[in-house]
Scaffold this motif. Structure first.
Motif, PDB file in Angstrom:
ATOM      1  N   HIS A 340      42.579  27.773  27.927  1.00  0.00           N
ATOM      2  CA  HIS A 340      41.506  27.046  27.235  1.00  0.00           C
ATOM      3  C   HIS A 340      40.303  27.958  26.985  1.00  0.00           C
ATOM      4  CE1 HIS A 340      38.345  24.150  26.433  1.00  0.00           C
ATOM      5  NE2 HIS A 340      39.209  23.151  26.413  1.00  0.00           N
ATOM      6  N   THR A 341      39.511  28.216  28.022  1.00  0.00           N
ATOM      7  CA  THR A 341      38.289  29.005  27.882  1.00  0.00           C
ATOM      8  C   THR A 341      38.070  29.831  29.138  1.00  0.00           C
ATOM      9  OG1 THR A 341      37.258  27.347  26.460  1.00  0.00           O
ATOM     10  CG2 THR A 341      35.779  28.898  27.552  1.00  0.00           C
ATOM     11  N   GLU A 342      37.757  31.106  28.959  1.00  0.00           N
ATOM     12  CA  GLU A 342      37.461  31.990  30.085  1.00  0.00           C
ATOM     13  C   GLU A 342      36.176  32.751  29.781  1.00  0.00           C
ATOM     14  OE1 GLU A 342      39.105  31.573  32.687  1.00  0.00           O
ATOM     15  OE2 GLU A 342      41.004  30.712  32.018  1.00  0.00           O
ATOM     16  N   VAL A 343      35.319  32.895  30.824  1.00  0.00           N
ATOM     17  CA  VAL A 343      33.987  33.472  30.653  1.00  0.00           C
ATOM     18  C   VAL A 343      33.818  34.664  31.590  1.00  0.00           C
ATOM     19  CG1 VAL A 343      31.509  33.001  30.705  1.00  0.00           C
ATOM     20  CG2 VAL A 343      33.121  31.146  30.165  1.00  0.00           C
ATOM     21  N   ILE A 344      33.197  35.727  31.075  1.00  0.00           N
ATOM     22  CA  ILE A 344      32.808  36.847  31.919  1.00  0.00           C
ATOM     23  C   ILE A 344      31.295  36.996  31.886  1.00  0.00           C
ATOM     24  CG2 ILE A 344      33.142  38.534  30.047  1.00  0.00           C
ATOM     25  CD1 ILE A 344      33.894  40.596  32.245  1.00  0.00           C
ATOM     26  N   ALA A 345      30.713  37.204  33.051  1.00  0.00           N
ATOM     27  CA  ALA A 345      29.295  37.551  33.163  1.00  0.00           C
ATOM     28  C   ALA A 345      29.225  39.018  33.541  1.00  0.00           C
ATOM     29  CB  ALA A 345      28.607  36.681  34.218  1.00  0.00           C
ATOM     30  N   THR A 346      28.729  39.835  32.647  1.00  0.00           N
ATOM     31  CA  THR A 346      28.596  41.262  32.900  1.00  0.00           C
ATOM     32  C   THR A 346      27.610  41.852  31.907  1.00  0.00           C
ATOM     33  OG1 THR A 346      29.787  43.363  33.207  1.00  0.00           O
ATOM     34  CG2 THR A 346      30.495  41.964  31.377  1.00  0.00           C
ATOM     35  N   GLU A 347      26.942  42.932  32.301  1.00  0.00           N
ATOM     36  CA  GLU A 347      26.085  43.688  31.388  1.00  0.00           C
ATOM     37  C   GLU A 347      26.787  44.951  30.904  1.00  0.00           C
ATOM     38  OE1 GLU A 347      23.029  42.289  30.448  1.00  0.00           O
ATOM     39  OE2 GLU A 347      24.073  40.677  31.549  1.00  0.00           O
ATOM     40  N   ASN A 348      28.045  45.115  31.291  1.00  0.00           N
ATOM     41  CA  ASN A 348      28.828  46.292  30.896  1.00  0.00           C
ATOM     42  C   ASN A 348      29.663  45.930  29.667  1.00  0.00           C
ATOM     43  OD1 ASN A 348      30.966  48.241  30.694  1.00  0.00           O
ATOM     44  ND2 ASN A 348      30.498  48.889  32.788  1.00  0.00           N
ATOM     45  N   GLU A 349      29.293  46.462  28.515  1.00  0.00           N
ATOM     46  CA  GLU A 349      29.978  46.082  27.278  1.00  0.00           C
ATOM     47  C   GLU A 349      31.444  46.486  27.292  1.00  0.00           C
ATOM     48  OE1 GLU A 349      29.658  46.560  22.407  1.00  0.00           O
ATOM     49  OE2 GLU A 349      28.131  47.473  23.711  1.00  0.00           O
ATOM     50  N   ALA A 350      31.752  47.643  27.851  1.00  0.00           N
ATOM     51  CA  ALA A 350      33.153  48.083  27.888  1.00  0.00           C
ATOM     52  C   ALA A 350      34.000  47.114  28.702  1.00  0.00           C
ATOM     53  CB  ALA A 350      33.241  49.496  28.459  1.00  0.00           C
ATOM     54  N   THR A 351      33.462  46.660  29.836  1.00  0.00           N
ATOM     55  CA  THR A 351      34.183  45.690  30.656  1.00  0.00           C
ATOM     56  C   THR A 351      34.349  44.375  29.903  1.00  0.00           C
ATOM     57  OG1 THR A 351      33.302  46.686  32.675  1.00  0.00           O
ATOM     58  CG2 THR A 351      34.188  44.458  32.851  1.00  0.00           C
ATOM     59  N   ALA A 352      33.291  43.948  29.222  1.00  0.00           N
ATOM     60  CA  ALA A 352      33.366  42.695  28.468  1.00  0.00           C
ATOM     61  C   ALA A 352      34.417  42.779  27.366  1.00  0.00           C
ATOM     62  CB  ALA A 352      32.004  42.370  27.868  1.00  0.00           C
ATOM     63  N   GLN A 353      34.448  43.892  26.650  1.00  0.00           N
ATOM     64  CA  GLN A 353      35.425  44.031  25.569  1.00  0.00           C
ATOM     65  C   GLN A 353      36.849  44.099  26.113  1.00  0.00           C
ATOM     66  OE1 GLN A 353      34.745  43.500  22.507  1.00  0.00           O
ATOM     67  NE2 GLN A 353      32.530  43.457  22.828  1.00  0.00           N
ATOM     68  N   ARG A 354      37.015  44.692  27.274  1.00  0.00           N
ATOM     69  CA  ARG A 354      38.339  44.719  27.905  1.00  0.00           C
ATOM     70  C   ARG A 354      38.777  43.296  28.272  1.00  0.00           C
ATOM     71  NH1 ARG A 354      39.631  47.513  33.729  1.00  0.00           N
ATOM     72  NH2 ARG A 354      41.890  47.091  33.768  1.00  0.00           N
ATOM     73  N   PHE A 355      37.830  42.515  28.791  1.00  0.00           N
ATOM     74  CA  PHE A 355      38.092  41.117  29.129  1.00  0.00           C
ATOM     75  C   PHE A 355      38.512  40.349  27.876  1.00  0.00           C
ATOM     76  CE2 PHE A 355      36.625  36.727  29.717  1.00  0.00           C
ATOM     77  CZ  PHE A 355      37.044  36.422  31.006  1.00  0.00           C
ATOM     78  N   ILE A 356      37.764  40.510  26.789  1.00  0.00           N
ATOM     79  CA  ILE A 356      38.046  39.802  25.542  1.00  0.00           C
ATOM     80  C   ILE A 356      39.423  40.159  24.999  1.00  0.00           C
ATOM     81  CG2 ILE A 356      37.335  39.628  23.109  1.00  0.00           C
ATOM     82  CD1 ILE A 356      34.399  39.957  24.214  1.00  0.00           C
ATOM     83  N   ARG A 357      39.777  41.435  25.067  1.00  0.00           N
ATOM     84  CA  ARG A 357      41.084  41.875  24.550  1.00  0.00           C
ATOM     85  C   ARG A 357      42.234  41.387  25.423  1.00  0.00           C
ATOM     86  NH1 ARG A 357      38.395  46.777  24.053  1.00  0.00           N
ATOM     87  NH2 ARG A 357      39.491  47.543  25.900  1.00  0.00           N
ATOM     88  N   ASN A 358      42.036  41.399  26.726  1.00  0.00           N
ATOM     89  CA  ASN A 358      43.160  41.179  27.650  1.00  0.00           C
ATOM     90  C   ASN A 358      43.417  39.716  27.983  1.00  0.00           C
ATOM     91  OD1 ASN A 358      43.352  43.934  27.674  1.00  0.00           O
ATOM     92  ND2 ASN A 358      42.729  44.210  29.808  1.00  0.00           N
TER      93      ASN A 358
END
Length: 417
Positions: A340-358
Motif C-alpha cells: 500500500h504505502t511505505e514511508v522513509i524519514a531521512t535527510e540522505n537523498e541517496a538513501t531515500a532514492q534507494r528506498f523509492i527504487r527498491n
C-alpha cells in the motif's frame, strides 16, 4: 434474489453507460455541479438517515474503526460535495489522444482514452463512497453499480437519491448510478457473474470481503486486501520531523488504510528516538507491540515474535521494531508490508532514492505522512479505491484509472499486401 434481478440491474446500467459515454466534458461538469448542489440541499435528510445507521451500528457493536467510516457529519457531507467540485476541475481523460507512431506506409497510429463501461463497487460501512464513486465514474464516462454493506445501505440510498435528483434534472437515466436495493449476499454473487454487462469490480472493505469477491467473480477485480503501512526512521533522519510523521500517520485517523501500522527504527538512532516515541504515543493512548530490542523503551509493551508483525490494527496500536540497517528495514517491509504505502524519514537523498527504487509498494514517500496516500491529497480528486495489484492500475485510482485505451488508425486508403 434471483439471477434475473442481477441481470436487470447490470443490463440497465450498461444501457445508461452508453448515454454517459457520449456526453461532452462541459455537459458532464454541469451534471456534477448539480450533484454537489443536491448533496448540500439534502444534508439534513442524509444526516437523519445516517444517525439511524449509526444507532444500529452501535447496537450491533461495530468496531470503532467501522463506526468512524460509517459516520457522517456536516463537515464530511461538505467534503463529499467539495470532492465532486474538485472532480469538475480535473481534465476529462475520455477522448484524449496521444501519438503512437507513423507507419512506413503513411498510416498514423494514435491511442485514445475511452470509458471502461460499467463499474461495480462493493463496499462496507463507507457511505461517502456512494458520492465519490458516482462522481468519478460519471466524469470518466462510466455507469456504476454500488453494492453497499447493510451497515450503511440507508445512508448510501439517501446520498444516491440526491445524485438521482441531479441526473433527472439533466435528463439522464438514474441507472447511471445504481445503489443495489438490498445487501443480500446472493444478489451480490449473481452480480459477480454478469460479465456480459459489468466490466470491472472494485471491492472496498475488509480483507475477508475482498477475498470473497476475488474468489467468486467472473469479472476482473481490483484488489486491495489491507493497508499495513510502515514508517522507516533512517540513521540520517531528522528526528523531530520523523516524530511528527509518526504521530500524524498513526493518530490523526486510525480506521483508514493509509494509517501507519508499523514503525521501523535504525539501531543508530533508537536510543535517542524511541524514548521520545514512547512518551508521545503514551500521551495519545497508543498500544505498543514491539520486538525484544525495542521493548525496554516502552512501559509494558506487548512483546511479539519476529513472525508476528504485519497486523492491520485500524486502532490506536502500532508495531515497533529496531532494525540493524537499511537492508533490515527493506527485508521487514518485503515480508510484512501489504504493497500500500511505505514511508522513509531521512535527510540522505541517496538513501531515500534507494528506498523509492527498491520498495515494491503502490505509494512510496520520503519525509511525508502516509496519510497523504489518498486520491484527493495526491491531486486525483476523490478516489474510487486503491489498487495494490498491478493490473490494470496501481495505487490510488482516479479518473484515468477508470478508462482504457483503444488504437485509432488514420489512413489514406492503404491496403495490406
Amino acid at each position: 434474489m434471483s439471477n434475473s434481478v442481477a441481470q436487470e440491474i447490470s443490463q440497465r446500467a450498461a444501457v445508461a453507460a452508453r448515454a454517459v459515454a457520449t456526453l461532452t466534458e462541459d455537459e458532464k461538469n454541469k451534471v456534477l455541479q448539480s450533484m454537489a448542489n443536491a448533496i448540500r440541499k439534502h444534508q439534513d435528510k442524509i444526516l437523519e438517515v445516517n444517525e439511524n445507521d449509526m444507532k444500529a451500528g452501535r447496537e450491533k457493536q461495530l468496531s470503532d474503526s467501522m463506526l468512524d467510516r460509517l459516520q457522517l457529519n456536516p463537515e464530511r457531507i461538505e467534503g463529499m460535495a467539495t470532492a465532486i467540485e474538485e472532480i469538475i476541475e480535473l481534465q476529462d481523460p475520455v477522448g484524449s489522444r496521444k501519438p503512437f507512431n507513423t507507419r512506413p506506409n503513411g498510416m498514423v497510429i494514435e491511442k485514445m482514452r475511452i470509458p471502461l463501461g460499467v463499474i461495480c463497487m462493493i463496499y462496507e460501512a463507507r457511505p461517502n463512497v456512494t458520492a465519490d464513486a458516482g462522481a468519478l465514474c460519471f466524469k470518466s464516462g462510466n455507469a456504476v453499480i454500488l453494492r453497499c454493506g447493510r451497515e450503511a445501505i440507508d445512508s448510501s440510498k439517501a446520498i444516491a437519491a440526491a445524485l438521482h435528483e441531479a441526473l433527472r434534472e439533466c435528463n439522464l437515466p438514474e441507472d447511471v448510478i445504481t445503489v443495489v436495493p438490498t445487501p443480500d449476499r446472493e444478489l451480490m454473487l449473481e452480480l459477480l457473474q454478469q460479465d456480459d454487462s459489468i466490466d470491472l469490480v472494485i471491492p472496498r472493505g475488509g480483507e475477508g470481503l475482498i477475498h470473497f469477491v476475488s474468489d467468486n467473480s467472473k469479472i476482473p477485480v481490483i484488489q486491495h486486501y489491507k493497508g499495513v503501512c510502515h514508517l522507516y526512521v533512517d540513521k540520517d533522519a531528522d528526528l523531530d520531523k520523523a516524530l511528527a510523521l509518526l504521530l500524524n500517520g498513526k493518530t490523526q485517523r486510525t480506521g483508514v488504510c493509509n494509517a501507519l501500522e508499523g514503525l521501523l527504527v535504525h539501531k543508530a538512532v533508537a536510543a535517542e528516538f524511541l524514548p521520545r516515541v514512547a512518551e508521545a504515543l503514551q500521551d495519545k493512548g497508543v498500544k505498543i507491540h514491539s520486538d525484544q530490542k525495542s521493548a525496554s523503551y516502552f512501559n509494558e509493551p506487548d512483546v511479539i515474535a519476529d513472525d508476528a508483525f504485519g497486523e492491520e490494527y485500524l486502532a490506536l496500536e502500532i508495531a515497533v521494531r529496531t532494525v540493524a540497517d537499511f537492508d533490515g528495514a527493506m527485508e521487514h517491509i518485503q515480508n510484512f508490508g501489504s504493497g500500500h504505502t511505505e514511508v522513509i524519514a531521512t535527510e540522505n537523498e541517496a538513501t531515500a532514492q534507494r528506498f523509492i527504487r527498491n520498495i515494491d509498494s503502490a505509494v512510496t514517500m520520503w519525509n511525508a505522512s502516509s496519510r497523504f496516500s489518498d486520491g484527493g491529497q495526491l491531486g486525483l480528486g476523490a478516489e474510487i479505491g486503491i489498487s495494490t495489484s498491478k493490473l490494470h492500475a496501481y495505487g490510488p485510482m482516479g479518473l484515468e484509472a477508470l478508462t482504457t485505451e483503444k488504437f485509432v488508425v488514420t489512413g489514406t486508403g492503404q491496403i495490406r499486401d
